[in-house]
Every structure is written in C-alpha cells, then in structure tokens.
Write a protein that holds these residues in place. Structure first.
Motif, PDB file in Angstrom:
ATOM      1  N   ALA A  73     -22.461  25.529   4.926  1.00  0.00           N
ATOM      2  CA  ALA A  73     -21.914  26.125   6.150  1.00  0.00           C
ATOM      3  C   ALA A  73     -21.463  25.080   7.156  1.00  0.00           C
ATOM      4  N   SER A  74     -21.989  23.858   7.059  1.00  0.00           N
ATOM      5  CA  SER A  74     -21.608  22.781   7.985  1.00  0.00           C
ATOM      6  C   SER A  74     -20.627  21.801   7.346  1.00  0.00           C
ATOM      7  N   THR A  75     -19.859  22.292   6.388  1.00  0.00           N
ATOM      8  CA  THR A  75     -18.911  21.432   5.690  1.00  0.00           C
ATOM      9  C   THR A  75     -17.950  20.744   6.656  1.00  0.00           C
ATOM     10  N   ALA A  76     -17.546  19.527   6.301  1.00  0.00           N
ATOM     11  CA  ALA A  76     -16.475  18.859   7.051  1.00  0.00           C
ATOM     12  C   ALA A  76     -15.162  19.579   6.740  1.00  0.00           C
ATOM     13  N   ALA A  77     -14.110  19.201   7.446  1.00  0.00           N
ATOM     14  CA  ALA A  77     -12.804  19.828   7.209  1.00  0.00           C
ATOM     15  C   ALA A  77     -12.416  19.668   5.741  1.00  0.00           C
ATOM     16  N   ASN A  78     -12.019  20.758   5.117  1.00  0.00           N
ATOM     17  CA  ASN A  78     -11.592  20.684   3.721  1.00  0.00           C
ATOM     18  C   ASN A  78     -10.181  21.208   3.482  1.00  0.00           C
ATOM     19  N   PHE A  79      -9.448  21.550   4.567  1.00  0.00           N
ATOM     20  CA  PHE A  79      -8.021  21.842   4.415  1.00  0.00           C
ATOM     21  C   PHE A  79      -7.297  21.536   5.721  1.00  0.00           C
ATOM     22  N   THR A  80      -5.986  21.371   5.624  1.00  0.00           N
ATOM     23  CA  THR A  80      -5.141  21.070   6.779  1.00  0.00           C
ATOM     24  C   THR A  80      -4.276  22.272   7.101  1.00  0.00           C
ATOM     25  N   LEU A  81      -4.171  22.621   8.368  1.00  0.00           N
ATOM     26  CA  LEU A  81      -3.318  23.739   8.777  1.00  0.00           C
ATOM     27  C   LEU A  81      -1.865  23.448   8.392  1.00  0.00           C
ATOM     28  N   PRO A  82      -1.154  24.430   7.816  1.00  0.00           N
ATOM     29  CA  PRO A  82       0.209  24.180   7.331  1.00  0.00           C
ATOM     30  C   PRO A  82       1.230  24.093   8.457  1.00  0.00           C
ATOM     31  N   GLY A  83       2.285  23.312   8.217  1.00  0.00           N
ATOM     32  CA  GLY A  83       3.400  23.231   9.162  1.00  0.00           C
ATOM     33  C   GLY A  83       4.400  24.338   8.886  1.00  0.00           C
ATOM     34  N   GLN A  84       5.555  24.262   9.550  1.00  0.00           N
ATOM     35  CA  GLN A  84       6.602  25.262   9.356  1.00  0.00           C
ATOM     36  C   GLN A  84       7.068  25.280   7.907  1.00  0.00           C
ATOM     37  N   ASN A  85       7.344  26.498   7.383  1.00  0.00           N
ATOM     38  CA  ASN A  85       7.854  26.689   6.027  1.00  0.00           C
ATOM     39  C   ASN A  85       6.948  26.074   4.964  1.00  0.00           C
ATOM     40  N   ALA A  86       5.663  26.077   5.238  1.00  0.00           N
ATOM     41  CA  ALA A  86       4.672  25.593   4.278  1.00  0.00           C
ATOM     42  C   ALA A  86       3.482  26.553   4.305  1.00  0.00           C
ATOM     43  N   TYR A  87       2.587  26.398   3.347  1.00  0.00           N
ATOM     44  CA  TYR A  87       1.399  27.257   3.317  1.00  0.00           C
ATOM     45  C   TYR A  87       0.267  26.513   2.632  1.00  0.00           C
ATOM     46  N   VAL A  88      -0.935  27.024   2.816  1.00  0.00           N
ATOM     47  CA  VAL A  88      -2.106  26.457   2.149  1.00  0.00           C
ATOM     48  C   VAL A  88      -2.912  27.607   1.562  1.00  0.00           C
ATOM     49  N   ASP A  89      -3.419  27.421   0.347  1.00  0.00           N
ATOM     50  CA  ASP A  89      -4.201  28.442  -0.329  1.00  0.00           C
ATOM     51  C   ASP A  89      -5.680  28.058  -0.355  1.00  0.00           C
ATOM     52  N   LEU A  90      -6.539  29.044  -0.114  1.00  0.00           N
ATOM     53  CA  LEU A  90      -7.987  28.858  -0.157  1.00  0.00           C
ATOM     54  C   LEU A  90      -8.553  29.776  -1.220  1.00  0.00           C
ATOM     55  N   SER A  91      -9.442  29.251  -2.046  1.00  0.00           N
ATOM     56  CA  SER A  91     -10.026  30.041  -3.118  1.00  0.00           C
ATOM     57  C   SER A  91     -11.544  30.116  -2.973  1.00  0.00           C
ATOM     58  N   SER A  92     -12.021  31.348  -2.779  1.00  0.00           N
ATOM     59  CA  SER A  92     -13.452  31.600  -2.733  1.00  0.00           C
ATOM     60  C   SER A  92     -13.831  32.212  -4.068  1.00  0.00           C
ATOM     61  N   THR A  93     -14.593  31.480  -4.859  1.00  0.00           N
ATOM     62  CA  THR A  93     -14.850  31.879  -6.245  1.00  0.00           C
ATOM     63  C   THR A  93     -16.054  32.800  -6.416  1.00  0.00           C
ATOM     64  N   GLY A  94     -16.734  33.126  -5.333  1.00  0.00           N
ATOM     65  CA  GLY A  94     -17.887  34.027  -5.418  1.00  0.00           C
ATOM     66  C   GLY A  94     -19.047  33.510  -4.598  1.00  0.00           C
ATOM     67  N   GLY A  95     -19.912  34.411  -4.155  1.00  0.00           N
ATOM     68  CA  GLY A  95     -20.984  34.002  -3.262  1.00  0.00           C
ATOM     69  C   GLY A  95     -20.435  33.766  -1.866  1.00  0.00           C
ATOM     70  N   THR A  96     -21.217  33.133  -0.998  1.00  0.00           N
ATOM     71  CA  THR A  96     -20.763  32.835   0.360  1.00  0.00           C
ATOM     72  C   THR A  96     -20.219  31.409   0.403  1.00  0.00           C
ATOM     73  N   LEU A  97     -18.902  31.298   0.676  1.00  0.00           N
ATOM     74  CA  LEU A  97     -18.250  29.989   0.715  1.00  0.00           C
ATOM     75  C   LEU A  97     -17.541  29.810   2.058  1.00  0.00           C
ATOM     76  N   HIS A  98     -17.351  28.521   2.430  1.00  0.00           N
ATOM     77  CA  HIS A  98     -16.850  28.195   3.761  1.00  0.00           C
ATOM     78  C   HIS A  98     -15.635  27.261   3.677  1.00  0.00           C
ATOM     79  N   PHE A  99     -14.723  27.448   4.641  1.00  0.00           N
ATOM     80  CA  PHE A  99     -13.529  26.610   4.751  1.00  0.00           C
ATOM     81  C   PHE A  99     -13.376  26.197   6.216  1.00  0.00           C
TER      82      PHE A  99
END
Length: 279
Positions: A73-99
């Motif tokens: 739950a106290s994970t460091a940053a693991n993704f970057t917010l996307p800029g214009q005309n871009a996107y980022v995907d997050l995958s939660s594979t099961g259980g309680t996961l944090h981003f």
C-alpha cells in the motif's frame, strides 16, 4: 451534283455518332450508371457506421506494457501520468493491488480513468482513486470508479488507484479523449463527390462512348471504391476501439476521403468516343 450529295451523306453519317450509336452508350446514361454504381458500392459501409458506437460488452485488447499493481500500500510511484494523445495501462491481476503515479509536472490536468472490459476482466471491477495528498504514504480506499471517472490532478499532486479484484485500467488526458466526428468539410465533400467525378471524367451528356471504355471505367470505379472501403473498415475498427477502450482519437487510422476517391474514379472514366459510324 453527285459530289455534293456524297459530301452531305458523309456529314450526316459523321454526325450520327452524336445522335445514336447502337454499339455505344450515351454520356448522360453513362453518368447515371456510374452514380448508381458508386451509390451501391457505398452501401457496404453502412454496417460499419452502425457498429462504431460505444458498447459496454466490447472486449478491449490488452497490452504487454501494462503496469502491474503492487501489493504494498505504500508503494513508490510505479507509473507516469500520460501526456496529450498518449495513455497508460494498469493491470490488477487479483487481490488488493495499488498504483501510484509520479507527481503531475503540468498544471491542473483532467484525466479519463476507465476500467476496461477485457478477455479476463470486467468493467464492473472494484477500484477507487485518490488524487490529492497521495504522493507518499499508504494508499487507502478513495473515490469509487464506476467504470469511468474524470479525475482532476493538480500540479505536483499524484494519482493513486487501489483495486480489490482483477481489473484493467486505461488512463488518458481527457482533452484527447474526444471521439472524432464527421466534419462539415467531409460532409460537403461527400455531397459534391458525384459532381466532381463527372467534372474530372469529362463525360458529355450528348456524346456516345464505346462500351469497352465504359466497362473499364466501371471496373476502375469498383476497384477504387473497394480500396476506400478497406480503409474505412480499418478506420471504423479503430473508432470502435477508441470509443470503447479509452484510447486517444489520434489512434483512429485515416480514411480515403470522398473527394480523393471521386478524383481517382473520374480519372478512370476518360471514356473513348465512338467513331464516325457509331462503333
């Protein structure tokens, strides 16, 4: 006198090719057939138009670049917010996961956060978000994401997401989430296309043209229309994915517009006039 009669006869015969030709086709009839052909060929695009809308049951493809959530739950940053005309995907594979994202380096930005329906996840998965005072510390339960949420992230703030079951999330800036629509220019291009085809082809209403050249014209028109349909099919496939899977509008492939197609088809219809005896 005999020479005069022969001359008159030849002039009459020569003009017959523009009066009637049993082995040719008159220009006005040729233009009508071409317009009907183009119209009939265009009908095949209608199912694509009808199927391009958003659907909650649409299965979105996943990407290997998706960020896997952390069980810390106290994970460091693991993704970057996307800029214009871009996107980022997050995958939660099961259980309680944090981003947790890196801090927003821009001014206040609104992001579209959507839980996607994929082969292995549902759009009804249970996820929440927090977008203020969350660049450090434990990520707890935040605001529920009911399939889609518009999330405002201020400058120097972070976005944190917590999922308690399997989920696949795509994030993009809301400004680039607009679905492309038919512009006024393309609308008028489609209306004017038949007249443009006539103009480029140079077919005249009262002249007669050979059947062979007309058949080649129809074949060329058909081939160009099929190529245009292929591009249109690709574009609408992209549009369905953009509509349902939270991708930027720039991800939709380009089509062959009606004006370009009409010019190409007109060039295919430079018909050959019948000879002086109508053949």
């Amino acid at each position: 006198m005999k020479k005069i009669l022969i001359l008159i006869y030849l002039l009459v015969v020569a003009s017959c090719s523009n009066i009637y030709s049993p082995n040719g086709i008159q220009g006005k009839d040729a233009k009508k057939e071409i317009r009907d052909l183009v119209g009939n060929l265009g009908i095949i695009n209608f199912p694509l138009l009808l199927s391009s809308g958003a659907s909650s049951s649409f299965v979105c493809p996943t990407e290997s670049t998706a960020i896997i959530g952390s069980n810390n739950a106290s994970t460091a940053a693991n993704f970057t917010l996307p800029g214009q005309n871009a996107y980022v995907d997050l995958s939660s594979t099961g259980g309680t996961l944090h981003f947790r994202s890196n801090a927003n380096s821009s001014t206040t930005t609104i992001f579209s956060v959507r839980i996607l329906q994929t082969a292995n996840t549902l759009s009804s998965a249970t996820c929440t978000y927090t977008s203020s005072g969350i660049c450090a510390g434990a990520i707890g339960t935040g605001i529920s994401i009911f399939t889609t949420a518009s999330v405002s992230v201020s400058a120097s703030e972070c976005l944190a997401i917590r999922c308690t079951n399997a989920a696949y999330i795509r994030i993009q800036q809301l400004a680039s989430a607009t679905i492309p629509t038919t512009t006024t220019t393309s609308f008028f291009a489609a209306i004017l296309a038949p007249d443009l085809l006539d103009s480029v082809s140079g077919i005249e209403d009262d002249k007669y043209y050979t059947k062979d050249s007309f058949e080649k014209c129809k074949e060329g028109v058909t081939n160009i229309s099929l190529i245009q349909s292929s591009f249109t099919s690709s574009a609408f496939s992209g549009l369905r994915e953009v509509s349902n899977c939270n991708k930027p509008a720039s991800a939709v492939p380009q089509t062959v517009d009606s004006t370009t197609a009409a010019v190409l088809q007109g060039n295919e219809c430079k018909l050959e006039e019948v000879n002086f005896i109508g053949f």
